[in-house]
Design a protein around this motif. Structure first.
Motif, PDB file in Angstrom:
ATOM      1  N   LEU B  35     -29.478  33.202  -5.353  1.00  0.00           N
ATOM      2  CA  LEU B  35     -28.417  32.761  -6.268  1.00  0.00           C
ATOM      3  C   LEU B  35     -28.656  33.264  -7.676  1.00  0.00           C
ATOM      4  O   LEU B  35     -27.724  33.665  -8.382  1.00  0.00           O
ATOM      5  N   SER B  36     -29.920  33.240  -8.093  1.00  0.00           N
ATOM      6  CA  SER B  36     -30.226  33.660  -9.468  1.00  0.00           C
ATOM      7  C   SER B  36     -29.858  35.128  -9.673  1.00  0.00           C
ATOM      8  O   SER B  36     -29.467  35.540 -10.762  1.00  0.00           O
ATOM      9  N   ILE B  37     -29.987  35.907  -8.592  1.00  0.00           N
ATOM     10  CA  ILE B  37     -29.593  37.319  -8.664  1.00  0.00           C
ATOM     11  C   ILE B  37     -28.078  37.412  -8.887  1.00  0.00           C
ATOM     12  O   ILE B  37     -27.598  38.160  -9.743  1.00  0.00           O
ATOM     13  N   VAL B  38     -27.367  36.619  -8.082  1.00  0.00           N
ATOM     14  CA  VAL B  38     -25.906  36.668  -8.184  1.00  0.00           C
ATOM     15  C   VAL B  38     -25.466  36.255  -9.588  1.00  0.00           C
ATOM     16  O   VAL B  38     -24.649  36.925 -10.223  1.00  0.00           O
ATOM     17  N   VAL B  39     -26.044  35.143 -10.066  1.00  0.00           N
ATOM     18  CA  VAL B  39     -25.663  34.652 -11.389  1.00  0.00           C
ATOM     19  C   VAL B  39     -26.038  35.674 -12.460  1.00  0.00           C
ATOM     20  O   VAL B  39     -25.236  36.031 -13.328  1.00  0.00           O
ATOM     21  N   GLY B  40     -27.263  36.171 -12.361  1.00  0.00           N
ATOM     22  CA  GLY B  40     -27.756  37.133 -13.353  1.00  0.00           C
ATOM     23  C   GLY B  40     -26.916  38.391 -13.417  1.00  0.00           C
ATOM     24  O   GLY B  40     -26.753  38.991 -14.485  1.00  0.00           O
ATOM     25  N   ALA B  41     -26.377  38.778 -12.274  1.00  0.00           N
ATOM     26  CA  ALA B  41     -25.592  40.010 -12.231  1.00  0.00           C
ATOM     27  C   ALA B  41     -24.306  39.875 -13.044  1.00  0.00           C
ATOM     28  O   ALA B  41     -23.747  40.876 -13.480  1.00  0.00           O
ATOM     29  N   PHE B  42     -23.840  38.626 -13.217  1.00  0.00           N
ATOM     30  CA  PHE B  42     -22.575  38.433 -13.949  1.00  0.00           C
ATOM     31  C   PHE B  42     -22.787  37.793 -15.324  1.00  0.00           C
ATOM     32  O   PHE B  42     -21.869  37.233 -15.896  1.00  0.00           O
ATOM     33  N   ARG B  43     -24.020  37.835 -15.798  1.00  0.00           N
ATOM     34  CA  ARG B  43     -24.268  37.221 -17.095  1.00  0.00           C
ATOM     35  C   ARG B  43     -24.675  38.278 -18.117  1.00  0.00           C
ATOM     36  O   ARG B  43     -25.523  39.128 -17.826  1.00  0.00           O
ATOM     37  N   GLY B  44     -24.076  38.211 -19.250  1.00  0.00           N
ATOM     38  CA  GLY B  44     -24.380  39.176 -20.305  1.00  0.00           C
ATOM     39  C   GLY B  44     -25.658  38.819 -21.047  1.00  0.00           C
ATOM     40  O   GLY B  44     -26.246  37.770 -20.790  1.00  0.00           O
ATOM     41  N   PRO B  45     -26.119  39.655 -21.950  1.00  0.00           N
ATOM     42  CA  PRO B  45     -27.367  39.418 -22.698  1.00  0.00           C
ATOM     43  C   PRO B  45     -27.327  38.105 -23.466  1.00  0.00           C
ATOM     44  O   PRO B  45     -28.343  37.449 -23.627  1.00  0.00           O
ATOM     45  N   GLU B  46     -26.143  37.693 -23.941  1.00  0.00           N
ATOM     46  CA  GLU B  46     -26.069  36.446 -24.715  1.00  0.00           C
ATOM     47  C   GLU B  46     -25.716  35.258 -23.842  1.00  0.00           C
ATOM     48  O   GLU B  46     -25.566  34.139 -24.318  1.00  0.00           O
ATOM     49  N   GLY B  47     -25.546  35.458 -22.573  1.00  0.00           N
ATOM     50  CA  GLY B  47     -25.289  34.322 -21.691  1.00  0.00           C
ATOM     51  C   GLY B  47     -23.944  34.357 -21.000  1.00  0.00           C
ATOM     52  O   GLY B  47     -23.880  34.127 -19.830  1.00  0.00           O
ATOM     53  N   GLY B  48     -22.871  34.706 -21.650  1.00  0.00           N
ATOM     54  CA  GLY B  48     -21.540  34.548 -21.068  1.00  0.00           C
ATOM     55  C   GLY B  48     -21.279  35.428 -19.862  1.00  0.00           C
ATOM     56  O   GLY B  48     -22.063  36.305 -19.507  1.00  0.00           O
ATOM     57  N   PHE B  49     -20.153  35.141 -19.208  1.00  0.00           N
ATOM     58  CA  PHE B  49     -19.770  35.887 -18.021  1.00  0.00           C
ATOM     59  C   PHE B  49     -19.388  37.329 -18.388  1.00  0.00           C
ATOM     60  O   PHE B  49     -18.734  37.575 -19.383  1.00  0.00           O
ATOM     61  N   THR B  50     -19.846  38.276 -17.572  1.00  0.00           N
ATOM     62  CA  THR B  50     -19.491  39.663 -17.839  1.00  0.00           C
ATOM     63  C   THR B  50     -19.469  40.473 -16.543  1.00  0.00           C
ATOM     64  O   THR B  50     -20.170  40.137 -15.591  1.00  0.00           O
ATOM     65  N   LEU B  51     -18.642  41.472 -16.519  1.00  0.00           N
ATOM     66  CA  LEU B  51     -18.636  42.387 -15.382  1.00  0.00           C
ATOM     67  C   LEU B  51     -19.345  43.683 -15.740  1.00  0.00           C
ATOM     68  O   LEU B  51     -19.395  44.616 -14.949  1.00  0.00           O
ATOM     69  N   ALA B  52     -19.898  43.711 -16.960  1.00  0.00           N
ATOM     70  CA  ALA B  52     -20.489  44.955 -17.454  1.00  0.00           C
ATOM     71  C   ALA B  52     -21.651  45.428 -16.578  1.00  0.00           C
ATOM     72  O   ALA B  52     -21.817  46.621 -16.322  1.00  0.00           O
ATOM     73  N   VAL B 254     -36.613  50.652 -16.066  1.00  0.00           N
ATOM     74  CA  VAL B 254     -36.235  52.049 -16.282  1.00  0.00           C
ATOM     75  C   VAL B 254     -34.741  52.213 -16.547  1.00  0.00           C
ATOM     76  O   VAL B 254     -34.305  53.248 -17.010  1.00  0.00           O
ATOM     77  N   LEU B 255     -33.968  51.191 -16.218  1.00  0.00           N
ATOM     78  CA  LEU B 255     -32.528  51.344 -16.401  1.00  0.00           C
ATOM     79  C   LEU B 255     -32.103  50.978 -17.818  1.00  0.00           C
ATOM     80  O   LEU B 255     -30.958  51.173 -18.193  1.00  0.00           O
ATOM     81  N   GLY B 256     -33.030  50.395 -18.550  1.00  0.00           N
ATOM     82  CA  GLY B 256     -32.719  50.103 -19.925  1.00  0.00           C
ATOM     83  C   GLY B 256     -31.903  48.846 -20.141  1.00  0.00           C
ATOM     84  O   GLY B 256     -31.521  48.548 -21.263  1.00  0.00           O
ATOM     85  N   SER B 257     -31.615  48.109 -19.076  1.00  0.00           N
ATOM     86  CA  SER B 257     -30.858  46.871 -19.244  1.00  0.00           C
ATOM     87  C   SER B 257     -31.244  45.918 -18.135  1.00  0.00           C
ATOM     88  O   SER B 257     -31.116  46.254 -16.956  1.00  0.00           O
ATOM     89  N   PRO B 258     -31.779  44.741 -18.491  1.00  0.00           N
ATOM     90  CA  PRO B 258     -32.206  43.803 -17.447  1.00  0.00           C
ATOM     91  C   PRO B 258     -31.038  43.379 -16.552  1.00  0.00           C
ATOM     92  O   PRO B 258     -31.218  43.177 -15.362  1.00  0.00           O
ATOM     93  N   GLY B 259     -29.855  43.281 -17.121  1.00  0.00           N
ATOM     94  CA  GLY B 259     -28.682  42.869 -16.340  1.00  0.00           C
ATOM     95  C   GLY B 259     -28.390  43.832 -15.214  1.00  0.00           C
ATOM     96  O   GLY B 259     -27.974  43.442 -14.132  1.00  0.00           O
ATOM     97  N   LEU B 260     -28.656  45.112 -15.472  1.00  0.00           N
ATOM     98  CA  LEU B 260     -28.389  46.122 -14.467  1.00  0.00           C
ATOM     99  C   LEU B 260     -29.284  45.942 -13.240  1.00  0.00           C
ATOM    100  O   LEU B 260     -28.882  46.217 -12.108  1.00  0.00           O
ATOM    101  N   TYR B 262     -30.280  43.040 -12.012  1.00  0.00           N
ATOM    102  CA  TYR B 262     -29.617  42.027 -11.199  1.00  0.00           C
ATOM    103  C   TYR B 262     -28.488  42.636 -10.386  1.00  0.00           C
ATOM    104  O   TYR B 262     -28.330  42.369  -9.193  1.00  0.00           O
ATOM    105  N   ALA B 263     -27.696  43.452 -11.061  1.00  0.00           N
ATOM    106  CA  ALA B 263     -26.547  44.041 -10.373  1.00  0.00           C
ATOM    107  C   ALA B 263     -26.992  44.932  -9.227  1.00  0.00           C
ATOM    108  O   ALA B 263     -26.389  44.921  -8.142  1.00  0.00           O
ATOM    109  N   LEU B 264     -28.092  45.659  -9.464  1.00  0.00           N
ATOM    110  CA  LEU B 264     -28.634  46.535  -8.430  1.00  0.00           C
ATOM    111  C   LEU B 264     -29.065  45.710  -7.207  1.00  0.00           C
ATOM    112  O   LEU B 264     -28.755  46.051  -6.050  1.00  0.00           O
ATOM    113  N   ALA B 265     -29.791  44.602  -7.472  1.00  0.00           N
ATOM    114  CA  ALA B 265     -30.230  43.731  -6.376  1.00  0.00           C
ATOM    115  C   ALA B 265     -29.035  43.113  -5.666  1.00  0.00           C
ATOM    116  O   ALA B 265     -29.005  43.020  -4.439  1.00  0.00           O
ATOM    117  N   LEU B 266     -28.042  42.694  -6.476  1.00  0.00           N
ATOM    118  CA  LEU B 266     -26.841  42.111  -5.874  1.00  0.00           C
ATOM    119  C   LEU B 266     -26.182  43.117  -4.931  1.00  0.00           C
ATOM    120  O   LEU B 266     -25.774  42.771  -3.821  1.00  0.00           O
TER     121      LEU B 266
END
Lengths: 261, 291, 354
Positions: B35-52, B254-260, B262-266
């Protein structure tokens, strides 16, 4: 004609297994130029890091087995006896590790249980060891649960439980002295399988930075020529021993009386 | 049959107490991480929801990594199914001596668990640049394996071949009981009704086996899709497949963004999940005739 | 008999060094219902499987409808077969199962549909065409298996213990139904069973098999009343066997226990002092004297089993003992164990076993 095709399929398929085994064995013996020797094995076995990491992984495997048994056997028993309606859910959960890659699970661990979280398991080495053990338990869950559940299916646990209760046994007694001995063989099968999985596991140990056998293998593989093959042979023998022990245990176990039709 | 509970008033809590440790464990160490992967994949650096984060996957490099992973998993699963099926069928129906069967199953149990790094070492010693077969072909036949066939163990083809070492035995372990389950009477009844061997397989045996075949395929697919160690040891961290990319990301961002990450794992969960959903859907269509 | 429809001629079958069927000969007439009866391992199933084509005879030939089929593959023989149980294809519906033989033969769809409807009528399962086998009872499944075997209009029907997996009540009703359908279609049928009651009730003729040989071939009446060998006598029905000593071969007198039995025929080839085995069916013995049953022996009642309409009484005659059946009669209580009793039977009913 049919037999010809059968033999061809069988022998050609067997090459996939046999050639790499011959290859690694031959290579592991070729360290000394021009003759076969056990130099690669000697080199591996004398490496203190080998002994440290191997011991670490053996201990981890044993701890995982004990924890796995304590977690799975009571659950499988209780679900069969009292809560059969939960079976589909429990089975689904136990199959999850087959679908979710280990690397994804450990990624979740690292983010959930890091030093700044509510349960900072990765903050200390003991905590990380425990986390790794939980991870291994999760990886072995499909195999452990299936083995135990199959074992429970072959005995009539409801009757055994009632008989024990009627003799005044409490739950601990029932579990430890009646149920566990009766599914001993199944539990051992699960245990050996767990051992085989844990002993060479790489991803979890590497990402949690634990000095386990898997990361050590990777290190040797990247830096040495013949030792990796020797390690592969050793790993194969260990796996083979685990599987062989399952077979022996299953065969030596007292057979339940044949069911009449 | 149910056992009389001494005090029915406490029945519910005591019942659940028996399975509570398991559910607690499953929640903390399986479900919550996923679940944390799923949530993390849609959360931006400041917390809010993002598809970035998810949108960030759409780069040539990451697309390629997924695509290579899918191809390797698909082919190793397909070839594993075919070879395993052929071997299992040879033993069950082909008239091979009975004594082959038990060793084959035991060996399959071993081989299916012989994965990870040692497996890679074994293949390097066999098909690598200085491997047994490579050297043998070069010295005795003058064939340069790489030059003549384009085979390179450290490529995706090499990965597929290597994965077969555990895919084939896994297939054998799962499909042999299914083949045993084909009753002799079905084949005989079909023959008595004038069917050829091919007609029997097409109209009876194959449809009966289909759910097991699909299930095994989905399992083999997921099995190689998540495999890190073998690929890592064969080709090193530069091999561009999804699990290795994720591995490098976790280790060094290596991707330069922790959010990425999560998205990769998702993305990996979604793909193995899709493979299994597809399997469940196909099974529900083919299994109307089962209880 | 006119030209036999099925001719099994000097057929032998060996697996390695064991001979399973030795020199088996049988002629079956067109439209005949014949049963192979025997204990398991007697070779009856092997003979059936050779007729079906699953086993090849080691020597000998099998001719069906004037055509030698000995070396033909099963799918070229046009023979229908019903198996012990669970032989329906589980992935096909009832209608698809019945249509299977027609479909592989490439019949036009319309013809198949018509034939399937006919067969569903025949087995009275008109409403079940779309069901899957697991949704049917065991008896229904075997009816569908019968319809499936009959749908391609085979020349010969083989039934391999089709009733053995069913419970007793269904077994009897399906047995009668099979016989009725067989008569309606007039199809030559070979039925394999180990159940003597089944064989007696359903067959035109019975082949009793033992040790890979036909012990006796005959109508149910002949098999039951005039068993040719000791094995047949023992296997078919309940039988009392008494060991006796010949006192006078010429007039057919045999000493049994303290009494004497007079036989219908003289004992050719025996002399005084020889031992012989005499056999009697339980229903041929009466308790007490009965008109027409002149031979009497005295004994003591050792066992009484109340079976409902019949009471089975066991009477000890010194060394020997016999079982006999008397009808239940509400007016008179059954005999008691320990009572002295006299049994009587007719010389016509005594079988001399060789």
């Amino acid at each position: 004609m049919k037999r010809f095709f059968a033999w061809s399929a069988f022998l050609l398929g067997s090459l996939i297994f046999i050639l790499p085994l011959i290859g690694m064995t031959e290579f592991s013996l070729s360290m000394r130029r021009g003759e076969y020797s056990f130099d690669a094995y000697a080199s591996v076995l004398s490496d203190p890091q080998f002994r440290q990491t191997f011991t670490y992984s053996v201990v981890m495997a044993l701890v995982t087995i004990v924890f796995g048994i304590l977690l799975v056997v009571p659950t499988a028993y209780w679900v069969r006896l009292r809560m059969p309606h939960l079976r589909p859910i429990v089975e689904f959960i136990t199959l999850m590790p087959l679908v979710i890659p280990a690397i994804v699970i450990v990624f979740g661990y690292i983010r959930l249980y890091n030093t700044s979280s509510w349960l900072p398991l990765t903050g200390t080495s003991t905590g990380t060891n425990i986390l790794l053990m939980f991870g291994y338990t999760a990886l072995a869950l499909p195999y452990m649960y299936r083995a135990v559940d199959t074992g429970l299916r072959s005995i009539d646990i409801a009757t055994l439980t009632e008989a024990a209760q009627s003799l005044g046994a409490g739950w601990v007694t029932i579990f430890g002295r009646v149920i566990l001995p009766n599914v001993f063989v199944a539990v051992l099968s699960g245990a050996f399988l767990t051992f085989a999985i844990v002993i060479g596991e790489f991803t979890l140990a590497a990402l949690l930075n634990r000095p386990a056998f898997g990361p050590y293998l990777q290190l040797v593989g990247a830096n040495k020529a013949y030792e990796p093959s020797a390690l592969a042979v050793i790993s194969f023998v260990i796996t083979w021993l685990c599987m062989g022990l399952i077979q022996i245990v299953v065969r030596l176990a007292p057979k339940p009386p044949a069911q009449s039709h | 049959m149910s056992l009389a509970s001494p005090s029915t008033g406490r029945r519910l809590p005591t019942q659940w107490l028996g399975v509570a440790p398991f559910f607690l464990f499953a929640f903390l160490f399986l479900i919550l991480p996923a679940l944390s992967i799923v949530v993390g994949a849609f959360r931006g650096p400041e917390g809010g929801f993002t598809l970035a984060n998810v949108a960030g996957l759409n780069t040539p490099n990451i697309r390629n990594a997924y695509w290579v992973s899918i191809r390797v998993s698909f082919w190793s699963a397909l070839l594993g199914c075919l070879v395993g099926f052929a071997m299992s069928a040879a033993v069950v129906f082909g008239g091979l001596p009975r004594f082959i069967r038990s060793p084959l199953l035991t060996f399959s149990g071993v081989a299916s668990n012989f994965a990870g790094l040692p497996l890679a070492f074994a293949f390097i010693a066999t098909l690598g640049p200085a491997g047994l077969i490579t050297v043998w072909l070069r010295n005795d036949f003058g064939i340069n394996l790489r030059g003549a066939t384009g085979f390179n163990l450290f490529s995706t083809t090499g990965l597929i071949v290597t994965y077969l070492f555990f895919q084939v035995p896994l297939m054998i372990l799962i499909i042999t009981p299914a083949l045993d389950g084909l009753r002799r009477e079905w084949r005989e009844a079909a023959e008595m009704l004038g069917a050829t061997s091919l007609q029997y397989w097409r109209m009876v045996a194959f449809p009966i086996l289909l759910p097991s075949l699909l299930g095994t395929f989905a399992l083999l697919f997921a099995n190689s899709f998540g495999a890190v160690a073998t690929a890592f040891a064969l080709a090193g961290p530069q091999l561009n497949i999804a699990p290795i990319l994720l591995f490098s990301q976790i280790r060094g961002d290596v991707l330069g963004s922790p959010g990425l990450g999560y998205a990769l794992a998702l993305g990996m969960i979604v793909i193995t999940g899709l493979a299994n959903t597809l399997y469940l859907w196909l099974r529900s269509r083919t299994e109307r005739w089962q209880k | 008999m006119a030209e036999p429809f099925l001719k099994i001629d000097h057929v032998r079958k060996t697996f390695g060094t064991t001979t399973v069927v030795q020199d088996f000969n049988l002629d079956v007439g067109s439209g005949e219902f014949i049963s192979f009866l025997g204990p398991s391992g007697c070779g009856k199933t092997t003979v059936l499987r050779m007729v079906a084509g699953f086993e090849e005879p080691t020597s000998g030939s099998i001719v069906v409808g004037g055509k030698d089929v000995t070396r033909l593959r099963p799918n070229q023989r046009n023979i229908g077969m019903v198996f012990q149980a669970y032989a329906l294809f589980p992935n096909l519906t009832v209608a698809q199962n019945i249509a299977f033989g027609l479909k592989v033969a490439g019949e036009p769809r319309a013809d198949i549909e018509k034939r399937v409807a006919e067969m569903l009528d025949l087995i009275k399962l008109q409403q079940f065409g779309d069901r899957y086998p697991y949704q049917l009872s065991g008896g229904q499944q075997q009816r569908v298996a019968l319809a499936r075997a009959l749908a391609p209009k085979p020349k010969l029907l083989l039934l391999d213990e089709p009733l053995s997996a069913l419970d007793a009540k269904v077994r009897v009703s399906l047995r009668d139904e099979i016989r009725a359908i067989q008569k309606e279609l007039g199809i030559t049928t070979v039925f394999v069973t180990h159940d003597q009651e089944e064989a007696l009730s359903i067959s035109d003729r019975i082949v009793v098999m033992y040790g890979g040989k036909a012990e006796q071939v005959g109508t149910p009446f002949e098999i039951y009343n005039r068993p040719a060998t000791k094995f047949v006598a023992n296997f078919v029905g309940t039988l009392n066997v008494l060991e006796g000593t010949v006192t006078d071969a010429a007039s057919g007198r045999v000493k049994v226990g303290s009494g004497e039995v007079l036989l219908k025929d003289k004992l050719n080839g025996s002399k005084a002092g020889d031992t012989v085995s005499l056999a009697l069916r339980p229903e041929a013995i009466s308790l007490g004297r009965q008109p027409g049953r002149e031979t009497t022996l005295g004994g003591e009642i050792s066992e009484v089993s109340f079976l409902g309409s019949v009471i089975r009484v066991r009477v000890g005659l010194g060394q020997e003992a016999v079982s006999l059946d008397t009808f239940n009669s509400p007016a008179s209580p059954p005999p008691a164990v320990g009572d002295k009793a006299e049994i009587s039977f007719s010389p016509d009913d005594v079988l001399v076993l060789h």
